[in-house]
Motif scaffolding. Structure first.
Motif, mmCIF file in Angstrom:
data_model
loop_
_atom_site.group_PDB
_atom_site.id
_atom_site.type_symbol
_atom_site.label_atom_id
_atom_site.label_comp_id
_atom_site.label_asym_id
_atom_site.label_seq_id
_atom_site.Cartn_x
_atom_site.Cartn_y
_atom_site.Cartn_z
ATOM 1 N N THR A 66 0.285 2.568 -5.818
ATOM 2 C CA THR A 66 -0.832 1.926 -5.116
ATOM 3 C C THR A 66 -1.435 2.899 -4.110
ATOM 4 O O THR A 66 -0.775 3.843 -3.663
ATOM 5 C CB THR A 66 -0.371 0.659 -4.370
ATOM 6 N N ARG B 111 0.814 -1.211 0.000
ATOM 7 C CA ARG B 111 0.000 0.000 0.000
ATOM 8 C C ARG B 111 0.853 1.268 0.000
ATOM 9 O O ARG B 111 1.972 1.283 0.489
ATOM 10 C CB ARG B 111 -0.935 -0.009 1.215
ATOM 11 N N ASP C 198 -4.867 0.849 -8.219
ATOM 12 C CA ASP C 198 -3.431 0.592 -8.334
ATOM 13 C C ASP C 198 -3.057 0.505 -9.811
ATOM 14 O O ASP C 198 -3.827 -0.015 -10.628
ATOM 15 C CB ASP C 198 -3.052 -0.718 -7.637
#
Length: 207
Positions: free
Chosen positions: A102, A29, A59
């Protein structure tokens, strides 16, 4: 893993010269990183192939055919893409640059497994391993349990992948072979002890 490659230190700014690599990402992340790979020879270029591709819709994995993440990209991969729809991606240069972005949300199933292979086209002389598709790849990539050729021929070559390299002995897994040998030895020892005891008892009766 992408998270370790994307750490913010000076090595991230250098081109990484590779013969081949396997990049993995799993639910990483808040990334925004750029990684560039270079072949060892100007005669080589890169093939990129996904064993897994399941990205979240927020993403993006951008693939650039060159040494920088500038200009138009070759591919923009996200949730709409799968490994089947993407297939193999080939660069025209001896560089490939990945930009991975992301967000802060995702699941454990999000990520990818990307196989990158430097190869020479069939028009060039090959001093290493020639795939069935006539690509030439480095011999270090052969018999490593990764499909670098794209057709699997680097893992099936009987001329290169000997039984010992594949972890087998006489057609058996090495661990199984060891277990069989040890078991046979113990059985023989037990038989020898039983025979010795039997002979001793017979000798005692005769006495």
């Amino acid at each position: 893993h992408m998270s370790s490659l994307c750490k913010n230190h000076f090595l991230a700014l250098l081109y990484r010269k590779i013969d081949g690599a396997v990049l993995q990402s799993q639910n990483e992340r808040n990334l925004d990183c750029v990684i560039t790979f270079q072949t060892h020879s100007i005669l080589q270029r890169f093939m990129l192939r996904f064993d897994l591709l399941q990205l979240d819709c927020n993403d993006h994995l951008f693939i650039y055919d060159g040494a920088h993440a500038v200009g138009s990209y070759k591919s923009d991969l996200s949730c709409r893409n799968t490994k089947q729809t993407v297939g193999a991606i080939y660069t025209r240069t001896n560089f490939v640059t990945l930009k991975y972005v992301t967000d802060g949300w995702g699941t454990e199933s999000n990520g990818f497994k990307l196989v990158i292979t430097a190869f020479k086209d069939k028009k060039h002389a090959c001093e290493d391993f020639r795939c069935d598709r006539e690509f030439c790849i480095h011999t270090d990539l052969v018999c490593d349990e990764v499909n670098h050729c794209g057709d699997g021929s680097d893992e099936l070559s009987s001329a290169v992948c000997t039984p010992n390299e594949l972890g087998t002995v006489f057609g058996m897994n090495s661990l199984v072979f060891v277990v069989v040998i040890v078991s046979s030895f113990l059985i023989l020892c037990a038989g020898a002890v039983a025979l010795a005891v039997c002979l001793c008892r017979r000798g005692g009766h005769h006495a």
